[in-house]
Design a protein around this motif. Structure first.
Motif: not given
Lengths: 83, 83
Positions: A4-6, A11, A14, A56, A59, A64-71
Motif C-alpha cells: 500500500k502506498i501511503t 512509494l 514500489a 513524475f 514515473l 508508469l502513471e499514478l492513481n488514487i484510491q480509498p485507503r
DNA sequence: CAAAAATATACCCGTAACGACATAATGTCA
DNA sequence: TGACATTATGTCGTTACGGGTATATTTTTG
C-alpha cells in the motif's frame, strides 16, 4: 505483493521494484529524463522532501502513471518484523 | 471519468475532486494534518515543487492511498468516439 | 578472489517549499 | 445586495531539494 502506498517510503519501494522489474539502473532511468542518479537513489530511499516534479519525471521514465484510491484495510504491517 | 494522473496538474485536479467529494474545505483538510490552507491550494493548482511530504499528509487527510500502474493508452479522449 | 557496476553519501550553490500570518479575489447564500 | 466562507496570492525566515561533481559503500559477475 503490491505494498500500500501511503508514504514516501512505500512509494520509494514500489518505484524501485518497478525499475528492477524493467532491469534498468538508477543512472539509466535518471538520465533518460535528465535526472541525476543520486536523485533517483533518494527517491527510492523514501526522501519525504522529494518534489512532485521529480516523482513524475521518474514515473515517465518507467512508463508508469499514478492513481488514487480509498485507503484499504490497515493491513498489518510488514517490513520484516515478525512481531 | 478518472483522469490519468501523470503530472502535478492532473494530480492536483484529482485531489481537489476527492476533497470536494467529501465536502471539506482546504482549511479543514489542511488543519486536520497540520498544513496551511495555502499549501493545499498550491498542491491542487499543480505546483510541481510540492514535496511528497505534503502530498502524503494530504492523502492521509482525505483517507486516500496511492497506486502506480503501467501507463495506459495515449487515450484518445472521450465521448464515445468509436474510431 | 578481484574488477566492474550499481547504489548511497557528501558538499556547494541557486532556488523554492512550507509554516505563519496577512490580504485579496471569488464563491455562496439568505 | 450584503455578510460570510472559501480559495488565491503575498512576504518573511528557515530549511532542504536537486543539479553538478566526487567519493564511499555495496552488489554483481568473471
Amino acid at each position: 505483493m503490491i505494498p500500500k502506498i501511503t508514504s514516501p517510503e512505500t512509494l520509494g519501494q514500489a518505484l524501485r521494484a518497478e525499475r528492477k522489474h524493467k532491469g534498468m539502473s538508477q543512472k539509466a532511468v535518471g538520465h533518460s529524463v535528465g535526472m541525476e542518479q543520486h536523485t533517483i537513489s533518494k527517491i527510492e530511499k523514501g526522501n519525504p522532501g522529494t518534489e512532485l516534479n521529480s516523482l513524475f519525471r521518474l514515473l515517465a521514465a518507467l512508463d508508469l502513471e499514478l492513481n488514487i484510491q480509498p485507503r484499504q484495510k490497515p493491513a498489518m504491517e510488514s517490513t520484516g518484523d515478525n512481531w
